[in-house]
Write a protein that holds these residues in place. Structure first.
Motif, PDB file in Angstrom:
ATOM      1  N   ASN A  36      14.374  36.187  82.045  1.00  0.00           N
ATOM      2  CA  ASN A  36      15.509  37.054  81.603  1.00  0.00           C
ATOM      3  C   ASN A  36      15.941  36.520  80.356  1.00  0.00           C
ATOM      4  OD1 ASN A  36      16.564  38.551  84.541  1.00  0.00           O
ATOM      5  ND2 ASN A  36      15.528  36.712  85.027  1.00  0.00           N
ATOM      6  N   GLU A  38      18.770  37.027  78.014  1.00  0.00           N
ATOM      7  CA  GLU A  38      20.363  37.626  78.067  1.00  0.00           C
ATOM      8  C   GLU A  38      21.351  37.062  77.090  1.00  0.00           C
ATOM      9  OE1 GLU A  38      19.859  37.930  83.066  1.00  0.00           O
ATOM     10  OE2 GLU A  38      21.017  36.225  82.234  1.00  0.00           O
ATOM     11  N   LEU A  90      12.345  40.434  80.647  1.00  0.00           N
ATOM     12  CA  LEU A  90      13.669  41.355  81.164  1.00  0.00           C
ATOM     13  C   LEU A  90      14.749  41.148  80.080  1.00  0.00           C
ATOM     14  CD1 LEU A  90      13.559  39.856  84.911  1.00  0.00           C
ATOM     15  CD2 LEU A  90      12.245  41.653  83.916  1.00  0.00           C
ATOM     16  N   ASN A  92      17.984  42.131  77.729  1.00  0.00           N
ATOM     17  CA  ASN A  92      19.054  42.811  77.208  1.00  0.00           C
ATOM     18  C   ASN A  92      18.989  43.356  75.974  1.00  0.00           C
ATOM     19  OD1 ASN A  92      21.599  40.472  78.612  1.00  0.00           O
ATOM     20  ND2 ASN A  92      20.461  41.842  79.680  1.00  0.00           N
ATOM     21  N   HIS A 116      16.604  45.804  80.875  1.00  0.00           N
ATOM     22  CA  HIS A 116      17.577  44.602  81.636  1.00  0.00           C
ATOM     23  C   HIS A 116      18.924  44.994  81.036  1.00  0.00           C
ATOM     24  CE1 HIS A 116      18.903  41.695  84.073  1.00  0.00           C
ATOM     25  NE2 HIS A 116      19.064  40.611  83.194  1.00  0.00           N
ATOM     26  N   ASN A 120      24.489  41.164  79.808  1.00  0.00           N
ATOM     27  CA  ASN A 120      24.741  40.586  81.125  1.00  0.00           C
ATOM     28  C   ASN A 120      26.291  40.349  81.144  1.00  0.00           C
ATOM     29  OD1 ASN A 120      22.058  40.572  81.822  1.00  0.00           O
ATOM     30  ND2 ASN A 120      22.638  39.187  83.679  1.00  0.00           N
ATOM     31  N   PRO A 157      21.146  44.531  85.065  1.00  0.00           N
ATOM     32  CA  PRO A 157      22.203  43.023  85.079  1.00  0.00           C
ATOM     33  C   PRO A 157      22.855  42.708  86.205  1.00  0.00           C
ATOM     34  CG  PRO A 157      22.410  44.507  83.020  1.00  0.00           C
ATOM     35  CD  PRO A 157      21.639  45.225  84.154  1.00  0.00           C
ATOM     36  N   ASN A 206      14.532  31.926  92.380  1.00  0.00           N
ATOM     37  CA  ASN A 206      15.452  32.392  91.098  1.00  0.00           C
ATOM     38  C   ASN A 206      16.246  31.260  90.826  1.00  0.00           C
ATOM     39  OD1 ASN A 206      17.555  33.662  89.612  1.00  0.00           O
ATOM     40  ND2 ASN A 206      16.873  35.912  90.373  1.00  0.00           N
ATOM     41  N   ALA A 246      11.895  34.055  89.034  1.00  0.00           N
ATOM     42  CA  ALA A 246      12.697  34.329  88.226  1.00  0.00           C
ATOM     43  C   ALA A 246      13.331  33.281  87.460  1.00  0.00           C
ATOM     44  CB  ALA A 246      13.671  34.998  88.912  1.00  0.00           C
ATOM     45  N   HIS A 248      15.692  31.494  83.655  1.00  0.00           N
ATOM     46  CA  HIS A 248      16.566  31.912  82.764  1.00  0.00           C
ATOM     47  C   HIS A 248      16.738  30.670  81.846  1.00  0.00           C
ATOM     48  CE1 HIS A 248      17.946  34.555  86.155  1.00  0.00           C
ATOM     49  NE2 HIS A 248      18.612  35.289  85.184  1.00  0.00           N
TER      50      HIS A 248
END
Length: 301
Positions: A36, A38, A90, A92, A116, A120, A157, A206, A246, A248
């Motif tokens: 992700n 973001e 993914l 933004n 995505h 977010n 999101p 995640n 998943a 971040h």
């Protein structure tokens, strides 16, 4: 048909007794990383918290999230390169404006870019249908502009959907959605125009639910990845499975967690010949090529 309730998007089909198939290289377990990328508004909007936030501007939590784009993701890039791991990005769409060098780095690797949302800091599921359609359209147009192709898949999101989201994604040209965590295999979902594929995306494996929500340590999260992989590899002897991871950068890109993530991903790579290390879009493309009736869910009209 103007909308479909979640319970009529797909029929109940137990995994036991489903038709079998294999992934392109003959393996039965497909593994992909959903990374992700973001960005968050300063002084407003949504965002995960390292600690309970104070009044806006919430410097502590904003800066913690920003660490992922400035530092964490670059350490993760080194890790992915060292292990020769493909990644599903993914993104933004605001990343292209706020920190475009990140998109450039993953583009050079040949990784896929999936929608995505714009940022977010917002949640699409609470929007009126025209506003949600505009959000999807704006995020999609940015990816097309920068990557030269329409993204195949979408992750909302905050995994946020309105009752119309699968319909809007189908109508916007998306082939698969990652929001639904109800299965270990891809599932065809009903839309008002036809159908869209759900590719499994994890809410257990995640780092936000595990580390931010449940307050797990990095070593525990890495152990989860290893245990999930080992068990699913055994289970895949009976049926084809998908294992997503998943991640971040502002969470597992922190040095004390990155060390444990490296251990977990290296464990998976030791089984490279036994599993299909791939991207979500490749999984979706293979499933779309299978005869109707093999993959659970709604049939082709």
């Amino acid at each position: 048909m103007t909308s479909t309730s979640p319970f009529s998007r797909y029929p109940f089909t137990p995994i036991a007794g489903r038709p079998g198939y294999e992934w392109p290289n003959g393996q039965r377990l497909a593994v992909y990383i959903g990374l992700n990328l973001e960005t968050f508004a300063f002084g407003e909007g949504l965002g995960a918290e390292l600690a309970p936030g104070g009044p806006q501007p919430d410097i502590l939590n904003y800066a913690w999230r920003d660490y992922g784009n400035r530092v964490g993701v670059w350490r993760m890039l080194d890790l992915f390169d060292a292990l020769d791991l493909p990644v599903s990005v993914l993104i933004n769409s605001q990343i292209y404006k706020d920190c475009p060098a990140i998109a450039t780095a993953f583009r050079k690797r040949g990784d896929e870019f999936l929608g995505h949302g714009r940022t977010n800091s917002e949640r699409q599921g609470t929007m009126p249908e025209p506003a949600e359609a505009a959000l999807i359209g704006e995020a999609t147009a940015a990816i097309v502009q920068h990557e030269g192709r329409h993204p195949g898949g979408w992750l909302g999101p905050w995994i946020s959907e309105s009752p119309q989201t699968p319909d809007l994604l189908d109508e916007a040209g998306y082939e698969f959605v990652l929001d639904w965590c109800m299965d270990d295999q891809p599932v065809w979902m009903q839309t008002r125009r036809g159908r869209i594929l759900s590719v499994p995306y994890p809410q257990e494996l995640n780092d936000i639910p595990a580390i931010v929500g449940r307050k797990m340590n990095g070593d525990d999260f890495a152990d989860m990845i290893v245990d999930q992989f080992d068990e699913m590899l055994e289970q895949s002897a009976a049926a084809p499975l998908v294992m997503g991871i998943a991640l971040h950068p502002y969470i597992v890109g922190q040095p004390h967690r990155l060390r444990h993530l490296r251990r977990a991903l290296a464990h998976i790579c030791r089984f490279r010949g036994d599993v299909f290390l791939t991207r979500a879009g490749t999984i979706a493309a293979h499933v779309r090529s299978l005869p109707d009736g093999i993959v659970p869910g709604v049939s082709r009209a």
